[in-house]
Design a protein around this motif. Sequence first.
Motif, mmCIF file in Angstrom:
data_model
loop_
_atom_site.group_PDB
_atom_site.id
_atom_site.type_symbol
_atom_site.label_atom_id
_atom_site.label_comp_id
_atom_site.label_asym_id
_atom_site.label_seq_id
_atom_site.Cartn_x
_atom_site.Cartn_y
_atom_site.Cartn_z
ATOM 1 N N ARG A 11 0.815 -1.207 0.000
ATOM 2 C CA ARG A 11 0.000 0.000 0.000
ATOM 3 C C ARG A 11 0.856 1.267 0.000
ATOM 4 N N GLU A 12 2.079 1.144 0.497
ATOM 5 C CA GLU A 12 2.984 2.295 0.570
ATOM 6 C C GLU A 12 3.970 2.333 -0.599
ATOM 7 N N SER A 13 4.126 1.216 -1.287
ATOM 8 C CA SER A 13 5.114 1.140 -2.358
ATOM 9 C C SER A 13 4.660 1.911 -3.588
ATOM 10 N N LYS A 14 5.623 2.548 -4.249
ATOM 11 C CA LYS A 14 5.337 3.253 -5.497
ATOM 12 C C LYS A 14 5.432 2.310 -6.691
ATOM 13 N N MET A 15 5.902 1.084 -6.439
ATOM 14 C CA MET A 15 6.015 0.090 -7.511
ATOM 15 C C MET A 15 4.693 -0.642 -7.690
ATOM 16 N N SER A 16 4.508 -1.217 -8.875
ATOM 17 C CA SER A 16 3.367 -2.100 -9.089
ATOM 18 C C SER A 16 3.570 -3.358 -8.268
ATOM 19 N N ILE A 17 2.495 -4.112 -8.035
ATOM 20 C CA ILE A 17 2.600 -5.343 -7.263
ATOM 21 C C ILE A 17 3.534 -6.327 -7.954
ATOM 22 N N THR A 18 3.560 -6.301 -9.312
ATOM 23 C CA THR A 18 4.452 -7.194 -10.062
ATOM 24 C C THR A 18 5.910 -6.840 -9.814
ATOM 25 N N ASP A 19 6.253 -5.562 -9.956
ATOM 26 C CA ASP A 19 7.637 -5.143 -9.740
ATOM 27 C C ASP A 19 8.066 -5.368 -8.293
ATOM 28 N N LEU A 20 7.144 -5.118 -7.367
ATOM 29 C CA LEU A 20 7.460 -5.313 -5.954
ATOM 30 C C LEU A 20 7.794 -6.774 -5.678
ATOM 31 N N ARG A 21 7.023 -7.672 -6.242
ATOM 32 C CA ARG A 21 7.234 -9.094 -5.955
ATOM 33 C C ARG A 21 8.429 -9.671 -6.716
ATOM 34 N N ILE A 22 8.732 -9.142 -7.880
ATOM 35 C CA ILE A 22 9.981 -9.530 -8.542
ATOM 36 C C ILE A 22 11.161 -9.126 -7.665
ATOM 37 N N SER A 23 11.057 -7.956 -7.055
ATOM 38 C CA SER A 23 12.117 -7.487 -6.160
ATOM 39 C C SER A 23 12.282 -8.413 -4.962
ATOM 40 N N HIS A 24 11.176 -8.967 -4.459
ATOM 41 C CA HIS A 24 11.268 -9.918 -3.348
ATOM 42 C C HIS A 24 12.125 -11.123 -3.746
ATOM 43 N N TRP A 25 11.858 -11.671 -4.930
ATOM 44 C CA TRP A 25 12.640 -12.826 -5.394
ATOM 45 C C TRP A 25 14.100 -12.432 -5.604
ATOM 46 N N GLU A 26 14.312 -11.252 -6.182
ATOM 47 C CA GLU A 26 15.676 -10.784 -6.446
ATOM 48 C C GLU A 26 16.461 -10.658 -5.133
ATOM 49 N N GLU A 27 15.840 -10.049 -4.132
ATOM 50 C CA GLU A 27 16.504 -9.860 -2.843
ATOM 51 C C GLU A 27 16.771 -11.197 -2.158
ATOM 52 N N ALA A 28 15.791 -12.108 -2.214
ATOM 53 C CA ALA A 28 15.949 -13.408 -1.546
ATOM 54 C C ALA A 28 17.088 -14.209 -2.158
ATOM 55 N N ILE A 29 17.186 -14.186 -3.479
ATOM 56 C CA ILE A 29 18.273 -14.901 -4.167
ATOM 57 C C ILE A 29 19.617 -14.280 -3.802
ATOM 58 N N GLN A 30 19.680 -12.955 -3.827
ATOM 59 C CA GLN A 30 20.932 -12.256 -3.523
ATOM 60 C C GLN A 30 21.355 -12.504 -2.073
ATOM 61 N N GLU A 31 20.402 -12.444 -1.131
ATOM 62 C CA GLU A 31 20.710 -12.662 0.282
ATOM 63 C C GLU A 31 21.207 -14.078 0.538
ATOM 64 N N THR A 32 20.642 -15.030 -0.183
ATOM 65 C CA THR A 32 20.986 -16.436 0.048
ATOM 66 C C THR A 32 22.295 -16.820 -0.633
ATOM 67 N N ARG A 33 22.489 -16.349 -1.849
ATOM 68 C CA ARG A 33 23.659 -16.740 -2.633
ATOM 69 C C ARG A 33 24.850 -15.804 -2.456
ATOM 70 N N GLY A 34 24.598 -14.598 -1.954
ATOM 71 C CA GLY A 34 25.684 -13.647 -1.792
ATOM 72 C C GLY A 34 26.258 -13.176 -3.109
ATOM 73 N N GLU A 35 25.430 -13.174 -4.151
ATOM 74 C CA GLU A 35 25.877 -12.791 -5.483
ATOM 75 C C GLU A 35 25.236 -11.477 -5.895
ATOM 76 N N ALA A 36 25.650 -10.965 -7.022
ATOM 77 C CA ALA A 36 25.033 -9.759 -7.568
ATOM 78 C C ALA A 36 23.574 -10.030 -7.906
ATOM 79 N N ALA A 37 22.772 -8.990 -7.857
ATOM 80 C CA ALA A 37 21.348 -9.134 -8.152
ATOM 81 C C ALA A 37 21.145 -9.679 -9.565
ATOM 82 N N ASP A 38 20.179 -10.575 -9.706
ATOM 83 C CA ASP A 38 19.870 -11.186 -11.004
ATOM 84 C C ASP A 38 18.391 -10.961 -11.286
#
Length: 241
Positions: A55-82
Amino acid sequence: MGMNRVRAVFLDLDNTLIDTAEVINLLKSKYQYKEGEAHVISEKVQVKFSQECYRESKMSITDLRISHWEEAIQETRGEAADRELAKECYFLWKSTRLQHMTLSEDVKNMLTELRKEVPLLLLTNGDTQTQREKIEACACQPYFDAIVVGGEQEEEKPAPSIFYYCCDLLGVQPGDCVMVGDTLETDIQGGLNAGLKATVWINKNGIVPQKQSPVPHYIVSSVLELRTILQNIDFIPSVSA
């Protein structure tokens, strides 16, 4: 049944009653991620979904949720964002999630038996349309006395207000209720914030919580263990594993 002082049970939806970790096989088979890594990424995404401020995000729900996957992968693998891999994971999850959203016969039977003895309420965070689609897909309405979606309220879990709203719906007091869910930061912390009688954490994968995580009253590996917990909840004050 030993639930004389439990007046209502609140249950989460995602990863409590149904399993939404559909992308694990993609990460393992196509990208050769280890099974442990794939599970951790899926768990991280579910936590991010449950905590997202759409409700506070300026991103669409699609972009917001893609970002969730991107962050989770990066946090787990310790690699650059994909971003491309994150998009693939998100759209696979989105396209398959409703197909996989069914209650098992065991869960249906458990809910049916529990509801004979205590009111049940489904309490789920998230965007209204998204959560209502899930609820319809898994056809869980007949198993609950009430359904509350966080996106339709002023505040979501872990805010105490949504728990008080649930209590008012069922005509019960917070100290007579039990919250059951898979997310420490929302389900368990919320139940503790609202002063519920007990909280039950569904820890399917044997995750070791961080030291600063909220501490549930009870820990089980499957929601099917809930009936046993409720039978003893007035007599076992310590955390059970």
